[in-house]
Design an enzyme around this catalytic site. Structure first.
Site, mmCIF file in Angstrom:
data_model
loop_
_atom_site.group_PDB
_atom_site.id
_atom_site.type_symbol
_atom_site.label_atom_id
_atom_site.label_comp_id
_atom_site.label_asym_id
_atom_site.label_seq_id
_atom_site.Cartn_x
_atom_site.Cartn_y
_atom_site.Cartn_z
ATOM 1 N N ARG A 10 0.878 -1.184 0.000
ATOM 2 C CA ARG A 10 0.000 0.000 0.000
ATOM 3 C C ARG A 10 0.909 1.226 0.000
ATOM 4 O O ARG A 10 1.697 1.429 0.923
ATOM 5 C CB ARG A 10 -0.912 0.013 1.227
ATOM 6 C CG ARG A 10 -1.625 1.343 1.403
ATOM 7 C CD ARG A 10 -2.753 1.312 2.397
ATOM 8 N NE ARG A 10 -3.915 0.636 1.859
ATOM 9 C CZ ARG A 10 -5.139 0.705 2.382
ATOM 10 N NH1 ARG A 10 -5.354 1.429 3.466
ATOM 11 N NH2 ARG A 10 -6.144 0.066 1.832
ATOM 12 N N HIS A 40 -7.338 0.770 -6.505
ATOM 13 C CA HIS A 40 -7.552 -0.075 -5.310
ATOM 14 C C HIS A 40 -8.258 -1.361 -5.761
ATOM 15 O O HIS A 40 -9.418 -1.605 -5.453
ATOM 16 C CB HIS A 40 -8.398 0.698 -4.291
ATOM 17 C CG HIS A 40 -8.383 0.103 -2.916
ATOM 18 N ND1 HIS A 40 -7.619 -0.988 -2.568
ATOM 19 C CD2 HIS A 40 -9.064 0.461 -1.780
ATOM 20 C CE1 HIS A 40 -7.823 -1.277 -1.290
ATOM 21 N NE2 HIS A 40 -8.700 -0.423 -0.787
ATOM 22 N N GLN A 46 -10.113 -3.951 -3.322
ATOM 23 C CA GLN A 46 -11.424 -3.496 -2.864
ATOM 24 C C GLN A 46 -12.489 -3.845 -3.899
ATOM 25 O O GLN A 46 -13.574 -4.322 -3.557
ATOM 26 C CB GLN A 46 -11.373 -1.975 -2.627
ATOM 27 C CG GLN A 46 -12.700 -1.392 -2.188
ATOM 28 C CD GLN A 46 -13.128 -1.865 -0.805
ATOM 29 O OE1 GLN A 46 -12.372 -1.754 0.150
ATOM 30 N NE2 GLN A 46 -14.327 -2.404 -0.697
ATOM 31 N N ASP A 101 -17.236 7.266 -1.519
ATOM 32 C CA ASP A 101 -15.917 7.194 -0.869
ATOM 33 C C ASP A 101 -15.644 8.579 -0.281
ATOM 34 O O ASP A 101 -16.323 9.558 -0.631
ATOM 35 C CB ASP A 101 -14.852 6.809 -1.926
ATOM 36 C CG ASP A 101 -13.452 6.621 -1.331
ATOM 37 O OD1 ASP A 101 -13.338 6.488 -0.098
ATOM 38 O OD2 ASP A 101 -12.472 6.625 -2.112
ATOM 39 N N CYS A 161 -16.372 1.840 0.415
ATOM 40 C CA CYS A 161 -15.186 1.031 0.731
ATOM 41 C C CYS A 161 -14.804 1.132 2.206
ATOM 42 O O CYS A 161 -14.149 0.243 2.726
ATOM 43 C CB CYS A 161 -14.026 1.450 -0.154
ATOM 44 S SG CYS A 161 -13.657 3.214 -0.077
ATOM 45 N N ARG A 212 -13.811 -8.516 1.728
ATOM 46 C CA ARG A 212 -12.375 -8.296 1.511
ATOM 47 C C ARG A 212 -11.603 -9.563 1.863
ATOM 48 O O ARG A 212 -10.677 -9.961 1.173
ATOM 49 C CB ARG A 212 -11.860 -7.115 2.364
ATOM 50 C CG ARG A 212 -12.389 -5.749 1.979
ATOM 51 C CD ARG A 212 -11.887 -5.292 0.625
ATOM 52 N NE ARG A 212 -10.439 -5.250 0.527
ATOM 53 C CZ ARG A 212 -9.677 -4.238 0.936
ATOM 54 N NH1 ARG A 212 -10.220 -3.154 1.443
ATOM 55 N NH2 ARG A 212 -8.360 -4.267 0.788
#
Ligand code: CP
Ligand code: NVA
Length: 317
Positions: free
Chosen positions: A114, A141, A144, A236, A276, A304
């Site tokens: 990340r 991402h 996700q 988001d 998310c 996830r």
């Protein structure tokens, strides 16, 4: 385990930097494997295809879901995960990416990263001899979105022709959703204020996938236009990690981009709300929506774990 030897061979050893590199068939396989692993876990039957394997997880940004789901996922699959924060490893003090990639490849079986720039995960992947998984960059991402697609499939019974409206910043989430949804033949509409719309080169890619798979891509600055007839509404945060200093300016720019009950009413009556997480209630979404009957954000967060277990099994197993 799901048997598909040609897809298994195709996926083994691959990097997962963006869904751009994955075909509809490969994504479908990963989602089937995720569903299978979820069912097995529910039935108390744990398969451990990653015994003796180790995943290194490099974090240059904070995380709750990604860190815990990868670590627990690896444990459940019979392997081990190492948390490597930027402060703990020499990369944080300037050791080069090629050297880091080569050294870590000699100890680990997979690497999750990340970070800020997509070019960092690309460079790590170039020099590593083990699979590199993008755990979020400023551009994408993809982990996700694998969980998001699994969730939408569970709730709507499929993906082809399902309409998703993303309301907010044209950021990493918007980019990955556009790519993932268009690859799966979904209709995707992104509503973002001018100046905050998705990267046009990524929109162009999504448009070409949509043309092939029978879906559509719409970019607008009007949340109401995007939301019409939507099966799924997604939001988001307005200021992503690394953009904290822009918070005030962004709250102003995104004032009309809140997902609230009024907006939800423009979508289909059985619309599903996804986010998310982490969420800022009262900014991009009201409590009424995220804690209301249409919200599936915790099912989404749980997925996830299952989606990434499928990913690790396919790439590292
Ligand atoms: N959605 C997501 O990636 O959450 P974290 O930042 O907590 O990992
Ligand atoms: N766009 C957000 C996503 C967090 C999971 C960020 O990058 O901070």
């Amino acid at each position: 385990m799901i048997q598909s030897s040609s897809l298994e061979q195709q996926l083994k050893g691959r990097d997962f930097l963006t869904l751009v590199d994955y075909s509809k068939e490969e994504i479908t396989y990963l989602l089937e494997l995720a569903n299978y692993l979820k069912k097995q876990q529910r039935a108390g039957k744990m398969e451990q295809p990653l015994q003796g394997k180790t995943l290194g997880m490099i974090f240059e940004k904070s995380s709750t879901r990604t860190r815990v789901s990868f670590e627990v996922g690896m444990y459940q699959l019979g392997g081990t995960a190492l948390f490597l924060s930027k402060e703990d490893i020499q990369m944080g003090r300037g050791e080069s990416i090629p050297d880091t990639a080569r050294v870590l490849s000699s100890y680990l079986d997979g690497m999750m990263v990340r970070t800020f720039s997509q070019s960092v995960v690309e460079e790590l992947a170039n020099y590593a001899s083990i699979p590199v998984i993008n755990g979020l960059t400023d551009t994408y991402h993809p982990c996700q979105v694998l969980a998001d697609l699994q969730t939408i499939q569970e709730i709507k019974g499929g993906l082809q022709g399902v309409k998703i409206a993303y309301i907010g910043d044209g950021n990493n989430m918007a980019h990955s959703l556009m790519i993932g949804a268009s690859k799966m033949g979904m209709d995707v509409a992104i509503a973002a204020p001018n100046g905050y719309q998705p990267d046009p080169s990524i929109t162009k890619k999504a448009q070409s996938f949509a043309n092939t798979e029978g879906g559509t891509v719409l970019i607008t600055d009007d949340p109401q236009v995007a939301t019409g007839k939507a099966d799924v509404i997604y939001s988001d945060v307005w200021a992503s990690m690394g953009q904290e200093s822009e918070q005030e300016k962004r709250v102003e720019a995104f004032a009309n981009f809140q997902v609230n009950t009024e907006l939800l009413e423009l979508a289909k009556p059985d619309v599903t709300f996804l986010h998310c997480l982490p969420a800022h209630r009262g900014e991009e979404v009201t409590s009424e929506v995220i804690d209301g009957e249409h919200s599936a954000v915790f099912q989404q967060a749980e997925n996830r774990l299952h989606a990434q277990k499928a990913l690790m099994t396919a790439l590292i197993g």
